[in-house]
Motif scaffolding. Sequence first.
Motif, mmCIF file in Angstrom:
data_model
loop_
_atom_site.group_PDB
_atom_site.id
_atom_site.type_symbol
_atom_site.label_atom_id
_atom_site.label_comp_id
_atom_site.label_asym_id
_atom_site.label_seq_id
_atom_site.Cartn_x
_atom_site.Cartn_y
_atom_site.Cartn_z
ATOM 1 N N VAL A 69 0.870 -1.172 0.000
ATOM 2 C CA VAL A 69 0.000 0.000 0.000
ATOM 3 C C VAL A 69 0.907 1.222 0.000
ATOM 4 O O VAL A 69 1.752 1.365 0.882
ATOM 5 C CB VAL A 69 -0.924 0.010 1.224
ATOM 6 C CG1 VAL A 69 -1.804 1.254 1.197
ATOM 7 C CG2 VAL A 69 -1.797 -1.247 1.241
ATOM 8 N N ILE A 70 0.760 2.079 -1.003
ATOM 9 C CA ILE A 70 1.655 3.223 -1.141
ATOM 10 C C ILE A 70 0.932 4.514 -0.782
ATOM 11 O O ILE A 70 -0.288 4.629 -0.906
ATOM 12 C CB ILE A 70 2.239 3.317 -2.565
ATOM 13 C CG1 ILE A 70 1.127 3.367 -3.618
ATOM 14 C CG2 ILE A 70 3.160 2.129 -2.840
ATOM 15 C CD1 ILE A 70 1.629 3.554 -5.050
ATOM 16 N N SER A 71 1.685 5.495 -0.321
ATOM 17 C CA SER A 71 1.121 6.787 0.052
ATOM 18 C C SER A 71 0.716 7.563 -1.206
ATOM 19 O O SER A 71 1.097 7.223 -2.326
ATOM 20 C CB SER A 71 2.141 7.605 0.842
ATOM 21 O OG SER A 71 3.215 8.013 -0.007
ATOM 22 N N GLY A 72 -0.036 8.645 -0.996
ATOM 23 C CA GLY A 72 -0.469 9.460 -2.124
ATOM 24 C C GLY A 72 0.695 10.077 -2.876
ATOM 25 O O GLY A 72 0.715 10.114 -4.107
ATOM 26 N N ARG A 73 1.705 10.563 -2.156
ATOM 27 C CA ARG A 73 2.859 11.173 -2.822
ATOM 28 C C ARG A 73 3.718 10.125 -3.515
ATOM 29 O O ARG A 73 4.303 10.394 -4.563
ATOM 30 C CB ARG A 73 3.677 11.990 -1.818
ATOM 31 C CG ARG A 73 3.028 13.331 -1.471
ATOM 32 C CD ARG A 73 4.042 14.324 -0.957
ATOM 33 N NE ARG A 73 3.439 15.634 -0.750
ATOM 34 C CZ ARG A 73 3.084 16.117 0.420
ATOM 35 N NH1 ARG A 73 3.264 15.391 1.497
ATOM 36 N NH2 ARG A 73 2.561 17.318 0.542
ATOM 37 N N GLU A 74 3.822 8.943 -2.941
ATOM 38 C CA GLU A 74 4.562 7.877 -3.613
ATOM 39 C C GLU A 74 3.821 7.463 -4.886
ATOM 40 O O GLU A 74 4.447 7.197 -5.923
ATOM 41 C CB GLU A 74 4.734 6.680 -2.676
ATOM 42 C CG GLU A 74 5.373 5.453 -3.306
ATOM 43 C CD GLU A 74 6.815 5.655 -3.766
ATOM 44 O OE1 GLU A 74 7.367 4.714 -4.349
ATOM 45 O OE2 GLU A 74 7.387 6.745 -3.558
ATOM 46 N N GLU A 75 2.501 7.435 -4.816
ATOM 47 C CA GLU A 75 1.712 7.165 -6.024
ATOM 48 C C GLU A 75 1.993 8.225 -7.081
ATOM 49 O O GLU A 75 2.185 7.914 -8.260
ATOM 50 C CB GLU A 75 0.223 7.136 -5.679
ATOM 51 C CG GLU A 75 -0.677 6.805 -6.847
ATOM 52 C CD GLU A 75 -2.148 6.774 -6.478
ATOM 53 O OE1 GLU A 75 -2.970 6.639 -7.410
ATOM 54 O OE2 GLU A 75 -2.480 6.886 -5.277
ATOM 55 N N ALA A 76 2.043 9.486 -6.645
ATOM 56 C CA ALA A 76 2.319 10.578 -7.578
ATOM 57 C C ALA A 76 3.703 10.419 -8.212
ATOM 58 O O ALA A 76 3.872 10.632 -9.420
ATOM 59 C CB ALA A 76 2.223 11.921 -6.843
ATOM 60 N N ARG A 77 4.690 10.049 -7.417
ATOM 61 C CA ARG A 77 6.048 9.867 -7.957
ATOM 62 C C ARG A 77 6.075 8.795 -9.043
ATOM 63 O O ARG A 77 6.685 8.968 -10.101
ATOM 64 C CB ARG A 77 7.008 9.491 -6.828
ATOM 65 C CG ARG A 77 8.466 9.368 -7.283
ATOM 66 C CD ARG A 77 9.346 8.857 -6.158
ATOM 67 N NE ARG A 77 9.143 7.447 -5.881
ATOM 68 C CZ ARG A 77 9.738 6.451 -6.554
ATOM 69 N NH1 ARG A 77 10.566 6.721 -7.553
ATOM 70 N NH2 ARG A 77 9.502 5.193 -6.233
ATOM 71 N N LEU A 78 5.391 7.687 -8.782
ATOM 72 C CA LEU A 78 5.380 6.584 -9.744
ATOM 73 C C LEU A 78 4.575 6.942 -10.993
ATOM 74 O O LEU A 78 4.934 6.538 -12.105
ATOM 75 C CB LEU A 78 4.820 5.325 -9.077
ATOM 76 C CG LEU A 78 5.703 4.725 -7.972
ATOM 77 C CD1 LEU A 78 4.944 3.648 -7.205
ATOM 78 C CD2 LEU A 78 6.991 4.171 -8.550
ATOM 79 N N ILE A 79 3.502 7.685 -10.822
ATOM 80 C CA ILE A 79 2.728 8.147 -11.985
ATOM 81 C C ILE A 79 3.614 9.004 -12.887
ATOM 82 O O ILE A 79 3.648 8.826 -14.105
ATOM 83 C CB ILE A 79 1.491 8.954 -11.530
ATOM 84 C CG1 ILE A 79 0.441 8.011 -10.908
ATOM 85 C CG2 ILE A 79 0.884 9.742 -12.697
ATOM 86 C CD1 ILE A 79 -0.647 8.740 -10.151
ATOM 87 N N TYR A 80 4.340 9.930 -12.276
ATOM 88 C CA TYR A 80 5.202 10.807 -13.075
ATOM 89 C C TYR A 80 6.272 10.010 -13.801
ATOM 90 O O TYR A 80 6.602 10.290 -14.961
ATOM 91 C CB TYR A 80 5.845 11.881 -12.192
ATOM 92 C CG TYR A 80 6.647 12.871 -13.010
ATOM 93 C CD1 TYR A 80 6.007 13.907 -13.682
ATOM 94 C CD2 TYR A 80 8.025 12.744 -13.138
ATOM 95 C CE1 TYR A 80 6.716 14.798 -14.472
ATOM 96 C CE2 TYR A 80 8.746 13.627 -13.924
ATOM 97 C CZ TYR A 80 8.094 14.656 -14.580
ATOM 98 O OH TYR A 80 8.801 15.524 -15.369
#
Length: 500
Positions: free
Chosen positions: A114-125
Motif C-alpha cells: 500500500v503506497i502513500s499518495g505522494r509515492e503514487e504521484a512519484r510513480l505516476i510521473y
Amino acid sequence: MPRTAPENFPLIAAIDLGSNSFHMILAKTDQGEIRVLERLGDKIQLAAGLDEQRQLSEEAMQRGLECLSRYAQLITDLPQGAVRVVGTNALREAVNRDTFIQRAEALLGHTVEVISGREEARLIYLGVSHNMPAFQGNRLVVDIGGGSTEFIIGQSFEPLIMESLQMGCVSYSQRLFQDGKITPARYGQAYTAARLELMRVEQALQRHGWQEAIGASGTVRAIGLAVKSAGLSNGEVTLEGMTWLKRKLFKLGDVDKIDFEGVKNDRRAIFPAGLAILEAIFDAFGLQQMVHSEGALREGVLYDLIGRLQHEDVRERTVSALMERYHVDPEQALRVETKALEALQQVAGDWDLQEEWHQELLVWAARVHEIGLDIAHFQYHKHGAYLIENSELAGFSTQDQQMLALLVRGHRRGIPKDRFSGSGSEGEKLLRLCVLLRFAILFHHIRGNREVPEVRLLAKAQQLSIRFPQGWLENNPLTVADFAQEAEWLAKAGFNLLVS
C-alpha cells in the motif's frame, strides 16, 4: 510478506490495485526499457465498497479477488522480486485492508504494497515521463483516480513537487450521482467540492509553473475521446469541449443515456463526476488544454523496478536524505551498519534471515536509527520511529515504513514486543533483526574509530550467544555492564542473551 529485492529477471510485471480499476502489465526488459507483452484492465470500483466507517465490503473484496485470480495465471511462474503489486487510495482508506491484502497475497504469491499518495504521484510521473516525448520545460501531470487525484510538476524524469488530494471519480459519484441522475445542481456540488480541495495545493503548484499539462488517467482519456467525437479536438481535452460535454450531460439527465464515443459502458456511471473534477482543475490552474498519456502508475511501477535491477534504488536516496535532514553522524551510522551486517551473516541461517529484504531493512535501520536525536535526546528512539512512520518516503510502501519505524523504535531500552507480535507472520523475523541492530549499536556504544575485537555469534530460536576473545571483557568493564543491562532488556522480550 515483504518484498524480495529483484534480480535481473527477463520478465517483470506490475499490478495496480486502483480505487476504480485494477490493471496489470507483463513486460520484457531490454537495456533498461520495457516491451509490453500483456495489458489487462478491469473496472472493480473498490472505492465504492467503502462504507462510512471505512470498512471495505465483502462484495467489493470479492470483485477484486476474482480479478486477481485471473491475473495470477500470468505471473504464476515469475519469481519473488519480478512482480510488484501496489494498492492506492481505497486500500489506504480501508481500515480492514489487511483482510483483503492477505487474501490477495495468497492468490498472487507476491507482496501487496500500500503506497502513500505522494509515492503514487512519484510513480505516476515516472510512467508518464517514460511514455511522452522529451520536453525541455516543466510538465504538470494530473491523474484523476477513483478515490484520489495526484498532481506532479516535474522536469524530464525528475518530479519537483508532488501532491495527492482526496477527490476521485468513484467517491464523488457515490456521494452525488449514486442514483445515476445528472442535474446542474449535483454537477455544481461536485465541481465546488473539487475546487475547495484544490485550494490546498493551487499556490504551491503555480509557484513552479509549467509549459505542458498531461492527464494520465482513464478519465482524461475518456473525456478527450468524447470531445474528439464532437469534432472539437484531436483527442486532447479543451475548455470548449468540456463546456459542450457538460451541456450535453444536463440534456441527457441520466448516466445510462450517456453515449459519447470513446466512453465505455462501465465508465458511464463515473463520467459526470470525472468531468466536474477535471473542469475544476482547468479553472483552478487556468488550463486551456490537456493531452493524455497512456503511461501512468503501472508503467511507473515497472520503471521503478528496473531502477532497482540496475541498482538505482530511489529508497537509497530517500534514506540518505533522511540522514542529512536530521544531521545523523554518518561515521557512527556506518560503524553500526558494518557490524550489523557482520552479525547478520553469522546468524542468517539459524534465524531464517536469508532473504534480501532482511539485509536491506537492517542496513536502513542502522543508518537512520539516530534521526530522533535531532528532536531531543530523551526517548529519541520514539521520536525517530514517529518521523519514519509519518513522513513521505519516496520508494517505500506503507508496510516498509512501518517495519523500518518498528526497528528504530525497538533499537534501545525496552522492546515493544506487542508491536512486533502484531506484525503478522514476519513479526518474529523483525524481532530478530531488532536484536541484531541493538547488538551492533551496543558494540559501538563508545564512539570513534577505536580498535574493536572480532566476536562470534551463535543463534538458537530465542537465544543469542556472543563470544568475545579470551580476556577482552576483563579489560573492558563498560562493555560488560552494557551487555548485562541488554540481557535484562532482551529477557523481557523473551530472548536469552549469553555473553562470554
